[in-house]
Motif scaffolding. Structure first.
Motif, PDB file in Angstrom:
ATOM      1  N   MET A 264      50.897  99.847  70.814  1.00 39.70           N
ATOM      2  CA  MET A 264      52.073  99.359  69.901  1.00 39.70           C
ATOM      3  C   MET A 264      53.294  99.022  70.610  1.00 39.70           C
ATOM      4  SD  MET A 264      54.194 101.909  67.290  1.00 39.70           S
ATOM      5  CE  MET A 264      54.348 103.079  68.590  1.00 39.70           C
TER       6      MET A 264
ATOM      7  N   GLN B 134      63.469  98.842  65.740  1.00 38.93           N
ATOM      8  CA  GLN B 134      62.050  98.790  66.412  1.00 38.93           C
ATOM      9  C   GLN B 134      61.390  97.728  65.396  1.00 38.93           C
ATOM     10  OE1 GLN B 134      60.250 102.355  67.342  1.00 38.93           O
ATOM     11  NE2 GLN B 134      62.151 103.352  66.890  1.00 38.93           N
ATOM     12  N   SER B 135      60.108  97.208  66.057  1.00 35.34           N
ATOM     13  CA  SER B 135      59.234  96.436  65.504  1.00 35.34           C
ATOM     14  C   SER B 135      57.740  97.072  65.796  1.00 35.34           C
ATOM     15  CB  SER B 135      59.358  94.915  65.855  1.00 35.34           C
ATOM     16  OG  SER B 135      58.754  94.819  67.180  1.00 35.34           O
ATOM     17  N   ILE B 136      57.037  97.154  64.788  1.00 37.74           N
ATOM     18  CA  ILE B 136      55.872  97.808  65.055  1.00 37.74           C
ATOM     19  C   ILE B 136      54.655  96.944  64.242  1.00 37.74           C
ATOM     20  CG2 ILE B 136      56.273  99.359  62.974  1.00 37.74           C
ATOM     21  CD1 ILE B 136      54.077 101.447  64.051  1.00 37.74           C
ATOM     22  N   HIS B 137      53.569  96.696  64.984  1.00 36.33           N
ATOM     23  CA  HIS B 137      52.709  95.849  64.286  1.00 36.33           C
ATOM     24  C   HIS B 137      51.343  96.903  63.657  1.00 36.33           C
ATOM     25  CE1 HIS B 137      50.352  92.178  64.001  1.00 36.33           C
ATOM     26  NE2 HIS B 137      49.314  92.706  64.104  1.00 36.33           N
TER      27      HIS B 137
ATOM     28  N   ARG C 275      50.578  92.991  60.275  1.00 30.58           N
ATOM     29  CA  ARG C 275      51.735  92.754  60.008  1.00 30.58           C
ATOM     30  C   ARG C 275      52.853  93.262  61.059  1.00 30.58           C
ATOM     31  NH1 ARG C 275      52.674  94.780  53.987  1.00 30.58           N
ATOM     32  NH2 ARG C 275      54.534  93.827  54.306  1.00 30.58           N
ATOM     33  N   ASP C 276      54.000  92.476  61.233  1.00 26.48           N
ATOM     34  CA  ASP C 276      54.946  93.128  61.909  1.00 26.48           C
ATOM     35  C   ASP C 276      56.154  93.490  61.143  1.00 26.48           C
ATOM     36  OD1 ASP C 276      53.988  92.480  64.740  1.00 26.48           O
ATOM     37  OD2 ASP C 276      54.720  90.277  64.306  1.00 26.48           O
TER      38      ASP C 276
ATOM     39  N   ARG D 233      50.459 106.214  62.158  1.00 25.21           N
ATOM     40  CA  ARG D 233      50.192 104.795  61.780  1.00 25.21           C
ATOM     41  C   ARG D 233      49.097 104.720  60.645  1.00 25.21           C
ATOM     42  NH1 ARG D 233      49.298  99.880  64.351  1.00 25.21           N
ATOM     43  NH2 ARG D 233      50.387 100.922  66.141  1.00 25.21           N
TER      44      ARG D 233
END
Length: 284
Positions: A1, A25-28, A32-33, A79
């Motif tokens: 991640m 923050q960005s999380i995939h 999707r981001d 997640r």
């Protein structure tokens, strides 16, 4: 991640409730981001995770000392929770010609004409169907009639290019919110004997209003879509912070004195607030 931080502007004034967003923050997840907005709360003892109202990100409430690595590990552990919530996330409500939106708790049909037409609110002609397709709006409009809430279908006639329709409707709602909030805030401010230093409108996802220690108020303009008594509760809630910069028993007692329907207001926002947040105007 992969997590990438970027700085956002935040106020330094003390605020009630959650502080302003700091890093993002960005999380995939699930292809999707998603943006992950981290908010610091002095009273938080653990990390708390919520899905953003429009399903385009997640919100993390964190204690002041929680570090980047701790937050990243927390997100990784949850997640599957994020994936499940994304599957159940409510779909957005688009502002298009013929759409039914809430306005003052009652149905409002959007009528796009094009050309140079000033935005105008009017009663709908007899025989026009006001039943929305979205079950969330059906439930909202099924609420019992409230003080000051119009129950009949209204129409908002909007001119301009189609690509500007959503913005023009939002501009109308912002103007209505500002006008109604100014009246409500002034009335409650007179009761407590203190005047607001300023009032601004924003499009916040995680809260409907805020008050700084120097009595600067901020409200979500989306409250214009709620019934008038819900807007009045929100104004009373923030004005009560002029006296009590907390959520103590004394604060809630003052809030109920200003607005006897405070509990009902809180309950309505918990039940229907996500519908107002789902109305899609553009990037937020």
């Amino acid at each position: 991640m992969a997590i990438a931080f970027r700085k956002t502007t935040s106020t330094k004034r003390p605020r009630t409730g959650l502080s302003g967003a700091e890093p993002v923050q960005s999380i995939h997840v699930a292809g999707r981001d998603l943006l992950v907005t981290v908010r610091r709360n002095r009273q938080a003892r653990r990390l708390i995770l919520r899905l953003a109202p429009e399903g385009d990100g997640v919100l993390v409430t964190a204690p002041p000392r929680a570090g980047t690595r701790q937050i990243a590990e927390f997100l990784e552990r949850h997640r599957s929770w994020i994936e499940d919530r994304l599957d159940d996330a409510p779909r957005p409500i688009d502002i298009i010609d013929g759409a039914i939106l809430p306005f003052r708790g009652a149905p409002l049909r959007i009528v796009h004409h094009g050309g140079r037409l000033r935005t105008k609110l009017s009663p709908a002609p007899l025989g026009i169907d006001a039943e929305p397709d979205d079950p969330r709006l059906v439930a909202l409009f099924a609420e019992p009639a409230r003080t000051g809430a119009a129950q009949a279908l209204s129409e908002l006639h909007v001119g301009g290019a189609p690509e500007h329709l959503a913005r023009r409707v939002a501009d109308f709602l912002k103007a209505e919110a500002k006008s109604a909030l100014m009246v409500a805030v002034d009335r409650h401010a007179q009761t407590v004997g203190l005047k607001p230093a300023a009032m601004t409108l924003k499009d916040t996802k995680s809260r409907w209003g805020s008050c700084t220690s120097d009595r600067r108020l901020s409200f979500s303009w989306r409250i214009a879509m709620a019934p008038p008594d819900i807007l009045d509760y929100l104004a009373a809630h923030e004005v009560a912070h002029f006296v009590e910069m907390n959520h103590s028993a004394a604060f809630w007692a003052l809030c109920r004195k200003l607005c006897p329907g405070s509990e009902a207001g809180r309950a309505w926002l918990r039940t229907h607030g996500a519908v107002l947040q789902a109305v899609r105007v553009g990037s937020r």
